[in-house]
Design a protein around this motif. Sequence first.
Motif, PDB file in Angstrom:
ATOM      1  N   THR A  44       0.812  -1.226  -0.188  1.00  0.00           N
ATOM      2  CA  THR A  44       0.052  -0.097  -0.008  1.00  0.00           C
ATOM      3  C   THR A  44       0.834   1.293  -0.113  1.00  0.00           C
ATOM      4  OG1 THR A  44      -0.230  -0.371   2.466  1.00  0.00           O
ATOM      5  CG2 THR A  44      -1.895  -1.258   1.038  1.00  0.00           C
ATOM      6  N   HIS A  45       2.032   1.300   0.645  1.00  0.00           N
ATOM      7  CA  HIS A  45       2.809   2.362   0.604  1.00  0.00           C
ATOM      8  C   HIS A  45       3.544   2.787  -0.757  1.00  0.00           C
ATOM      9  CE1 HIS A  45       2.203   0.822   4.846  1.00  0.00           C
ATOM     10  NE2 HIS A  45       2.627   2.117   5.166  1.00  0.00           N
ATOM     11  N   THR A  46       3.972   1.668  -1.160  1.00  0.00           N
ATOM     12  CA  THR A  46       4.518   1.841  -2.736  1.00  0.00           C
ATOM     13  C   THR A  46       3.521   2.208  -3.473  1.00  0.00           C
ATOM     14  OG1 THR A  46       5.957  -0.095  -2.032  1.00  0.00           O
ATOM     15  CG2 THR A  46       5.965   0.382  -4.298  1.00  0.00           C
ATOM     16  N   ALA A  47       2.233   1.773  -3.503  1.00  0.00           N
ATOM     17  CA  ALA A  47       1.283   2.023  -4.206  1.00  0.00           C
ATOM     18  C   ALA A  47       0.907   3.667  -4.285  1.00  0.00           C
ATOM     19  CB  ALA A  47      -0.103   1.381  -3.953  1.00  0.00           C
ATOM     20  N   VAL A  48       0.982   4.171  -3.019  1.00  0.00           N
ATOM     21  CA  VAL A  48       1.057   5.625  -2.755  1.00  0.00           C
ATOM     22  C   VAL A  48       1.897   6.391  -3.788  1.00  0.00           C
ATOM     23  CG1 VAL A  48       1.212   7.616  -0.984  1.00  0.00           C
ATOM     24  CG2 VAL A  48      -0.186   5.368  -0.666  1.00  0.00           C
ATOM     25  N   ALA A  49       3.455   5.877  -3.235  1.00  0.00           N
ATOM     26  CA  ALA A  49       4.326   6.625  -4.265  1.00  0.00           C
ATOM     27  C   ALA A  49       4.218   6.372  -5.582  1.00  0.00           C
ATOM     28  CB  ALA A  49       5.701   5.866  -3.656  1.00  0.00           C
ATOM     29  N   LYS A  50       3.488   5.252  -6.282  1.00  0.00           N
ATOM     30  CA  LYS A  50       3.304   5.141  -7.716  1.00  0.00           C
ATOM     31  C   LYS A  50       2.269   6.062  -8.190  1.00  0.00           C
ATOM     32  CE  LYS A  50       2.888   2.268 -11.575  1.00  0.00           C
ATOM     33  NZ  LYS A  50       2.289   3.231 -12.406  1.00  0.00           N
TER      34      LYS A  50
ATOM     35  N   ILE B 246      13.021   6.130  -9.577  1.00  0.00           N
ATOM     36  CA  ILE B 246      13.193   5.106  -8.612  1.00  0.00           C
ATOM     37  C   ILE B 246      12.185   5.337  -7.702  1.00  0.00           C
ATOM     38  CG2 ILE B 246      14.713   3.885  -7.329  1.00  0.00           C
ATOM     39  CD1 ILE B 246      17.160   5.146  -8.868  1.00  0.00           C
ATOM     40  N   ILE B 247      11.332   4.225  -7.610  1.00  0.00           N
ATOM     41  CA  ILE B 247      10.267   4.348  -6.398  1.00  0.00           C
ATOM     42  C   ILE B 247      10.720   3.365  -5.390  1.00  0.00           C
ATOM     43  CG2 ILE B 247       7.861   3.919  -6.043  1.00  0.00           C
ATOM     44  CD1 ILE B 247       7.298   4.418  -8.822  1.00  0.00           C
ATOM     45  N   SER B 248      10.908   3.917  -4.141  1.00  0.00           N
ATOM     46  CA  SER B 248      11.060   3.335  -3.134  1.00  0.00           C
ATOM     47  C   SER B 248       9.804   2.416  -2.474  1.00  0.00           C
ATOM     48  CB  SER B 248      11.745   4.118  -1.578  1.00  0.00           C
ATOM     49  OG  SER B 248      12.713   4.604  -1.992  1.00  0.00           O
ATOM     50  N   SER B 249      10.082   1.038  -2.625  1.00  0.00           N
ATOM     51  CA  SER B 249       9.164  -0.118  -2.364  1.00  0.00           C
ATOM     52  C   SER B 249       9.421  -0.311  -0.994  1.00  0.00           C
ATOM     53  CB  SER B 249       9.145  -1.380  -3.352  1.00  0.00           C
ATOM     54  OG  SER B 249       8.254  -2.150  -2.887  1.00  0.00           O
ATOM     55  N   THR B 250       8.844   0.128  -0.104  1.00  0.00           N
ATOM     56  CA  THR B 250       9.488   0.254   1.170  1.00  0.00           C
ATOM     57  C   THR B 250       8.727  -0.921   2.326  1.00  0.00           C
ATOM     58  OG1 THR B 250       7.527   1.521   2.081  1.00  0.00           O
ATOM     59  CG2 THR B 250       9.467   2.746   1.553  1.00  0.00           C
ATOM     60  N   ALA B 251       7.818  -1.728   1.731  1.00  0.00           N
ATOM     61  CA  ALA B 251       7.384  -2.909   2.584  1.00  0.00           C
ATOM     62  C   ALA B 251       6.981  -4.115   1.516  1.00  0.00           C
ATOM     63  CB  ALA B 251       6.468  -2.526   3.502  1.00  0.00           C
ATOM     64  N   HIS B 252       6.889  -5.110   2.146  1.00  0.00           N
ATOM     65  CA  HIS B 252       6.259  -6.365   1.387  1.00  0.00           C
ATOM     66  C   HIS B 252       4.796  -6.168   1.549  1.00  0.00           C
ATOM     67  CE1 HIS B 252       5.523 -10.307  -0.239  1.00  0.00           C
ATOM     68  NE2 HIS B 252       6.571 -10.596  -0.701  1.00  0.00           N
ATOM     69  N   TYR B 253       4.206  -6.525   0.438  1.00  0.00           N
ATOM     70  CA  TYR B 253       2.480  -6.547   0.430  1.00  0.00           C
ATOM     71  C   TYR B 253       2.057  -7.600   1.506  1.00  0.00           C
ATOM     72  CZ  TYR B 253       2.952 -10.430  -2.507  1.00  0.00           C
ATOM     73  OH  TYR B 253       3.005 -11.843  -3.002  1.00  0.00           O
ATOM     74  N   SER B 254       2.876  -8.509   1.688  1.00  0.00           N
ATOM     75  CA  SER B 254       2.263  -9.427   3.051  1.00  0.00           C
ATOM     76  C   SER B 254       1.781  -8.839   4.176  1.00  0.00           C
ATOM     77  CB  SER B 254       3.323 -10.536   3.133  1.00  0.00           C
ATOM     78  OG  SER B 254       3.810 -11.127   1.995  1.00  0.00           O
ATOM     79  N   LYS B 255       2.595  -7.698   4.515  1.00  0.00           N
ATOM     80  CA  LYS B 255       2.174  -7.001   5.621  1.00  0.00           C
ATOM     81  C   LYS B 255       0.685  -6.265   5.737  1.00  0.00           C
ATOM     82  CE  LYS B 255       5.626  -5.489   8.085  1.00  0.00           C
ATOM     83  NZ  LYS B 255       7.043  -4.845   8.757  1.00  0.00           N
ATOM     84  N   PHE B 256       0.383  -6.305   4.478  1.00  0.00           N
ATOM     85  CA  PHE B 256      -0.845  -5.500   4.590  1.00  0.00           C
ATOM     86  C   PHE B 256      -1.917  -6.296   3.652  1.00  0.00           C
ATOM     87  CE2 PHE B 256       2.932  -2.637   4.641  1.00  0.00           C
ATOM     88  CZ  PHE B 256       2.352  -2.118   5.814  1.00  0.00           C
ATOM     89  N   ALA B 257      -1.907  -7.555   4.231  1.00  0.00           N
ATOM     90  CA  ALA B 257      -3.004  -8.555   3.366  1.00  0.00           C
ATOM     91  C   ALA B 257      -4.197  -8.198   3.252  1.00  0.00           C
ATOM     92  CB  ALA B 257      -2.800  -9.962   4.113  1.00  0.00           C
TER      93      ALA B 257
END
Length: 741
Positions: free
Chosen positions: A636-642, A656-667
């Motif tokens: 969800t955070h990377t999606a905000v940046a996208k 370069i977009i920082s993908s700051t977390a794995h999507y698994s954490k926000f299932a």
Amino acid sequence: MFHVFQYQPLRLITQNNLSSMCLKLMLSRPVAFAQIWKSWFSSRSLLGKKNIILMGPPGAGKTTTGRIVGQKLNCPVIDIDDDVLETTWNMSVSEKLQEVGNEEFLEEEGKALLKFSASGSVISLTGSNPMHAAGMQHIKKNGIVVYLDVPTTVIMSRLKSKGTDRIVGLSPGISLKDVLQFRKQFYKRWFDIRVLCGGDVAAEVVAEKVLDAVKRYQDSELETFISTRSSRSGRSMEEDSHKLYFSDVVTQGLALDGGLFVPERGLPKFTAEEWQGLIEATYVERAQVILERCIHPADIPASKLAEIIETAYGENFSCSKVAPVRHLAGNQFLLELFHGPTASFKDFALQLVPHLFAYCIPRSCNYLILVATSGDTGSAVLDGFSRLHDTDKQRIALVNFFPEDGVSPIQKSQMIACQKENAWSVGVKSDFDFCQTAIKQIFTNSDFTGFLTVEYGTALAAANSINWARLLPQIVYHASAYLDLVHQGIISFGSPVDICIPTGNFGNMLAAFYAKMMGIPIRKCICASNENNVLTDFIRTGVYDLRGRKLISSFSPAVDILKSSNLERYLHLIANEDGQLMTQLFNQLENQGHFQLQKDLLGKLQQDLVAGWCSDEDCLAAIHSVYSTTGYILDTHTAVAKVVADRLQDRTCPIIISSTAHYSKFAPAILRALRIAEINQNPLSQLHLLSSYSALPPIHWGLLETLKKTGNGDHQVCAADTSVLMSHIETLIQNHFMKVF
């Protein structure tokens, strides 16, 4: 024994004729005499009785550089090959190698080194000297070892042009590249100082770098820290005499005046050639080079720092590249920062910082680390400090405060599962901003901190991004991402890139800006916010206004923040380190809920930063769209940046977009974005459902294993009252440190 007077290619001036020459020169040309005397005195104070020992692979330029350094210092120059080995053996080094073979050669070479002694000299080692442990221990006792670090490709090219076909270790089936790579472990073991040497750098330039590096090594006074709220003109003599170094600010965390620590002379700058020398390097090698420049060896020696970095990034990350860069679409690239043990970018700092902290703190005191988290920091800091050696766990404990109802279910499960005998999680019935503010108030409450020290022998420290050590590892991955794009042939070095980062506390964004200051060609830093868009408004208007704002819970909880602590460091920098202004602005924010930048400062800020924000609805739509077109799942955070990058980039350079977390954490949010109708509330069930999608990247199995451990785990919950938090802190100290001792 070999003594220095046996090996002096440069003519030495005797004591008698030195006195005669000085007298004549002083009488005839007093100005020239003063300049020469100053130069001589400087070189004597630089070297003293110590040797400068140049080390590196064959073809690194040790001999040539050594001669130039010796000339500049007016001291003896000794080349181990020419002046020791060949004199001892009465044959050339290559002849000796051919006669006795690799293993016997190393032994004979080591024996010669053990019989050698010198002082106040510049010594050029052979490329294989560092492979003999006893010989190196002997010569290092009276010297500063300088590693001339030249890229392997450059060395291979030099040796080929010279027609060198015989070096120690080279044999049928073992390539020159293999030999050079194998030797690096020995160079890294022995050096005190590293000097980066690119392919086209003249020996004269390398010699100057060596001298500058030795001066830095011998003078830790050059690298002190100040508070963002200190005023140089108003500082007392006592403040000036009580200098703070890296080890001090790591343990202290927050300045006594409420400000944040920054290096007094700024960050080091790398030349383009130095950066280009790191293009072929691994992530760990890049981290070592960058952090060596940012941490003085008097605080942490290079060999210890290398050991810490290897421990942090060697086996704890699931991807061998540690922070890989993946092409997403068009000119957009993802910097994947979620391959660490707790699946977020926080692991980069918090696998490293606990070991830095344990090394820097005095052995005579216990330390309790206080942390406030909006989600990802909690599990990362708990995991990092739980990996310390048992002896360190006895004197270092940690308490993690988080908003009880302000993190995702998986994040909460992680924080509960990551609790250890020296690390605990406490839920607070409030939001992140309260937790962060409460910790700052506790740190600046001298009565409470003094009571803990006297009563329990325990000091408080911080591991949030307000701690300077938290920022340094983040600089590394922004620099590394750029170098990876160069390595992949996407851009040539010097071409600009934009950076887009989901931003809450501003630490990640500040680290990108620091990477830019250190020489990485970043054009624009794009701040991406969710509906808690106070930073977006501030960057656009210069007005930081919290009046009437309430924190909004979103699908991207790590950036559900209204008070961005690290913004103070950035403003301090662009305001020419005006501590009085920082005190005024942030006291006004604390007391009145707002402040406004002057027009000139806003202009500087807008040259560096642009900003936008994204709604929850647009965030979920972006996750669905990217998955539908690429098969890749954004968190969800990377999606905000996208979303923000799509709106603000001009597409004239890579972003370069920082993908700051794995999507698994926000299932739950991800499953909703993928339009799953029924979502099981059990976090483990949610992860199993996501794994059935066979998406990119795959499910984070480390996270899955952690959640399985949660079981009957529990945690404490407290009211939103600073005095209640202080009571919890005292109780935890009693239960941990009093039991240990």
